[in-house]
Design a protein around this motif. Structure first.
Motif, PDB file in Angstrom:
ATOM      1  N   LYS A  46      36.906  26.120  33.865  1.00 50.47           N
ATOM      2  CA  LYS A  46      36.671  25.787  35.432  1.00 50.47           C
ATOM      3  C   LYS A  46      36.464  24.015  35.523  1.00 50.47           C
ATOM      4  O   LYS A  46      36.328  23.523  34.380  1.00 50.47           O
ATOM      5  CB  LYS A  46      35.263  26.372  35.785  1.00 50.47           C
ATOM      6  CG  LYS A  46      35.502  27.872  35.956  1.00 50.47           C
ATOM      7  CD  LYS A  46      34.420  28.468  36.754  1.00 50.47           C
ATOM      8  CE  LYS A  46      33.109  28.264  35.985  1.00 50.47           C
ATOM      9  NZ  LYS A  46      31.980  29.278  36.585  1.00 50.47           N
ATOM     10  N   GLU A 212      33.451  27.529  28.686  1.00 46.86           N
ATOM     11  CA  GLU A 212      32.487  27.988  29.705  1.00 46.86           C
ATOM     12  C   GLU A 212      30.705  27.762  29.029  1.00 46.86           C
ATOM     13  O   GLU A 212      30.594  28.306  27.959  1.00 46.86           O
ATOM     14  CB  GLU A 212      32.639  29.418  30.043  1.00 46.86           C
ATOM     15  CG  GLU A 212      31.891  30.009  31.183  1.00 46.86           C
ATOM     16  CD  GLU A 212      31.741  29.009  32.528  1.00 46.86           C
ATOM     17  OE1 GLU A 212      31.168  29.588  33.293  1.00 46.86           O
ATOM     18  OE2 GLU A 212      33.052  28.577  32.775  1.00 46.86           O
ATOM     19  N   TYR A 243      39.935  44.823  36.244  1.00 53.61           N
ATOM     20  CA  TYR A 243      39.817  43.548  37.047  1.00 53.61           C
ATOM     21  C   TYR A 243      41.004  43.461  38.221  1.00 53.61           C
ATOM     22  O   TYR A 243      42.072  44.000  37.652  1.00 53.61           O
ATOM     23  CB  TYR A 243      39.670  42.199  36.321  1.00 53.61           C
ATOM     24  CG  TYR A 243      39.498  41.088  37.276  1.00 53.61           C
ATOM     25  CD1 TYR A 243      38.827  40.582  38.019  1.00 53.61           C
ATOM     26  CD2 TYR A 243      40.869  40.416  37.526  1.00 53.61           C
ATOM     27  CE1 TYR A 243      38.742  39.552  38.736  1.00 53.61           C
ATOM     28  CE2 TYR A 243      41.089  39.272  38.125  1.00 53.61           C
ATOM     29  CZ  TYR A 243      39.962  38.893  38.898  1.00 53.61           C
ATOM     30  OH  TYR A 243      39.858  37.598  39.701  1.00 53.61           O
ATOM     31  N   HIS A 244      40.867  43.233  39.361  1.00 52.25           N
ATOM     32  CA  HIS A 244      42.206  43.276  40.035  1.00 52.25           C
ATOM     33  C   HIS A 244      42.013  41.871  41.241  1.00 52.25           C
ATOM     34  O   HIS A 244      40.961  41.414  41.337  1.00 52.25           O
ATOM     35  CB  HIS A 244      42.431  44.370  40.932  1.00 52.25           C
ATOM     36  CG  HIS A 244      41.429  44.613  41.979  1.00 52.25           C
ATOM     37  ND1 HIS A 244      39.886  45.125  41.548  1.00 52.25           N
ATOM     38  CD2 HIS A 244      41.414  44.523  43.335  1.00 52.25           C
ATOM     39  CE1 HIS A 244      39.266  45.413  42.811  1.00 52.25           C
ATOM     40  NE2 HIS A 244      39.887  45.113  43.788  1.00 52.25           N
ATOM     41  N   GLU A 245      43.141  41.537  41.911  1.00 57.05           N
ATOM     42  CA  GLU A 245      43.066  40.621  42.801  1.00 57.05           C
ATOM     43  C   GLU A 245      44.139  41.230  43.981  1.00 57.05           C
ATOM     44  O   GLU A 245      45.129  41.745  43.628  1.00 57.05           O
ATOM     45  CB  GLU A 245      43.568  39.317  42.378  1.00 57.05           C
ATOM     46  CG  GLU A 245      42.689  38.647  41.308  1.00 57.05           C
ATOM     47  CD  GLU A 245      43.052  37.221  40.856  1.00 57.05           C
ATOM     48  OE1 GLU A 245      44.406  36.855  41.092  1.00 57.05           O
ATOM     49  OE2 GLU A 245      42.609  36.635  39.946  1.00 57.05           O
ATOM     50  N   ASN A 273      41.077  34.400  35.168  1.00 56.48           N
ATOM     51  CA  ASN A 273      39.962  34.937  36.310  1.00 56.48           C
ATOM     52  C   ASN A 273      39.238  36.048  36.007  1.00 56.48           C
ATOM     53  O   ASN A 273      37.981  36.187  36.085  1.00 56.48           O
ATOM     54  CB  ASN A 273      40.836  35.085  37.525  1.00 56.48           C
ATOM     55  CG  ASN A 273      41.229  33.794  38.100  1.00 56.48           C
ATOM     56  OD1 ASN A 273      40.788  32.640  37.836  1.00 56.48           O
ATOM     57  ND2 ASN A 273      42.236  34.151  38.989  1.00 56.48           N
ATOM     58  N   ALA A 274      39.997  37.116  35.053  1.00 57.62           N
ATOM     59  CA  ALA A 274      39.151  38.074  34.623  1.00 57.62           C
ATOM     60  C   ALA A 274      38.060  37.735  33.477  1.00 57.62           C
ATOM     61  O   ALA A 274      36.768  38.104  33.381  1.00 57.62           O
ATOM     62  CB  ALA A 274      40.186  39.213  33.985  1.00 57.62           C
ATOM     63  N   LEU A 276      36.488  35.018  33.391  1.00 55.50           N
ATOM     64  CA  LEU A 276      35.420  34.289  34.171  1.00 55.50           C
ATOM     65  C   LEU A 276      34.509  35.206  34.920  1.00 55.50           C
ATOM     66  O   LEU A 276      33.501  34.920  35.040  1.00 55.50           O
ATOM     67  CB  LEU A 276      35.811  33.080  34.988  1.00 55.50           C
ATOM     68  CG  LEU A 276      36.707  31.858  34.565  1.00 55.50           C
ATOM     69  CD1 LEU A 276      37.027  30.810  35.251  1.00 55.50           C
ATOM     70  CD2 LEU A 276      35.720  31.232  33.235  1.00 55.50           C
ATOM     71  N   SER A 277      35.163  36.318  35.256  1.00 56.89           N
ATOM     72  CA  SER A 277      34.373  37.343  36.214  1.00 56.89           C
ATOM     73  C   SER A 277      33.599  38.422  35.198  1.00 56.89           C
ATOM     74  O   SER A 277      32.769  39.208  35.670  1.00 56.89           O
ATOM     75  CB  SER A 277      35.429  37.980  36.862  1.00 56.89           C
ATOM     76  OG  SER A 277      36.084  39.064  36.170  1.00 56.89           O
ATOM     77  N   GLY A 278      33.887  38.082  33.992  1.00 56.27           N
ATOM     78  CA  GLY A 278      32.962  38.885  33.060  1.00 56.27           C
ATOM     79  C   GLY A 278      33.592  40.320  32.646  1.00 56.27           C
ATOM     80  O   GLY A 278      32.989  41.231  32.288  1.00 56.27           O
ATOM     81  N   LYS A 279      34.885  40.565  32.971  1.00 57.19           N
ATOM     82  CA  LYS A 279      35.588  41.650  32.995  1.00 57.19           C
ATOM     83  C   LYS A 279      36.477  42.028  31.615  1.00 57.19           C
ATOM     84  O   LYS A 279      36.807  43.083  31.493  1.00 57.19           O
ATOM     85  CB  LYS A 279      36.623  42.181  34.180  1.00 57.19           C
ATOM     86  CG  LYS A 279      35.842  41.759  35.459  1.00 57.19           C
ATOM     87  CD  LYS A 279      34.772  42.972  35.700  1.00 57.19           C
ATOM     88  CE  LYS A 279      34.199  42.627  36.947  1.00 57.19           C
ATOM     89  NZ  LYS A 279      33.321  43.947  37.277  1.00 57.19           N
TER      90      LYS A 279
END
Length: 286
Positions: A46, A212, A243-245, A273-274, A276-279
């Protein structure tokens, strides 16, 4: 007087590196990382994660406040001539002398790099549709960035560090950038590309490393990732999606790859993104 040179791609070894900009803000905390020779690594994170600072530390422009960094067994901070001639950093921000012609600038600075190729430099500039006869003051930021990239590749340094190299490039030039790196890099060269524009390097890099919270939290080859995970687009969300978007009228998703299933193409932005989301299971990534 002859100087020794580092001809093999440096194997970077970072051991418990600490770095702070102030007593209250610790940017890196006991960070550990190793870079294998001959890889093109996307350094992701990030904004504010410290990607630019990390490259400057690897290059020896900054000194760690704890721990150590080694390139081929040499500390970059010692600024040895052999090591300096074996690496090149393309910074995100730079300033060329406005009145100088590209050709004069290159003639002066290329002498520092024993393996510099003027033929390669001119070919890359031609591919970028620009000329060494121009003055820097007549060029846009993006055109100057092309000169910097061309110079970096023409040095033939074993280690290239690139900080946001596609910033300032238009869409056709970004495509040329990917093709140029694929064409002019030697197998033994190592490249670290720091970027937040992950789609620009998706088809270029062969591994990703993610910064991170002061640590390198993920480091894997793209092939290893697509062996473990499947990524795709569906009108309905798979029950086993990790994870999804939302995308258009459907879902872009990440899930564990099923046994015997064909590997799917890498979707780098989705996977980042997955992470960073912890997935994503980070214990498998280092």
């Amino acid at each position: 007087m002859q100087h020794s040179s580092i001809t093999e791609a440096p194997h970077i070894d970072i051991q418990d590196m600490d770095f702070t900009y102030s007593a209250r803000v610790r940017l890196f905390d006991a960070l550990r990382w190793r870079l294998e020779r001959g890889s093109i690594t996307g350094l992701l994170g990030k904004n504010g994660a410290g990607k630019s600072t990390f490259l400057r530390l690897v290059a020896g422009l900054l000194q760690p406040h704890g721990g150590a960094i080694y390139q081929a067994g040499v500390r970059p901070g010692d600024r040895s001539l052999a090591l300096l001639q074996s690496q090149f950093l393309v910074p995100d921000a730079f300033e060329f002398p406005a009145r100088s012609r590209v050709s004069s600038y290159v003639k002066a600075w290329s002498a520092f790099y024993p393996a510099f190729s003027f033929e390669k430099f001119e070919q890359i500039l031609s591919d970028f549709q620009t000329s060494s006869a121009r003055r820097f003051g007549e060029m846009s930021f993006g055109q100057q960035k092309k000169v910097h990239i061309a110079f970096a590749l023409a040095t033939n340094c074993p280690l290239l560090l690139m900080d946001e190299p596609t910033n300032g490039l238009d869409i056709p030039s970004k495509s040329y950038f990917r093709k140029i790196l694929g064409r002019f890099l030697a197998d033994e060269q190592s490249v670290i590309i720091s970027t937040h524009q992950v789609k620009d390097v998706e088809n270029l890099i062969d591994r990703i490393a993610v910064l991170e919270g002061g640590k390198m939290i993920f480091d894997q080859t793209l092939d290893s990732i697509t062996q473990q995970y499947s990524m795709g687009l569906s009108t309905s969300l798979p029950e086993d999606a990790l994870y999804h978007e939302l995308m258009g009228g459907g879902y872009q998703f990440l899930r564990q790859r099923r046994e015997g299933e064909t590997q799917t193409p890498m979707q780098l932005e989705l996977f980042f993104n997955a992470i960073l989301s912890g997935k994503v299971n980070l214990t498998n990534g280092l």
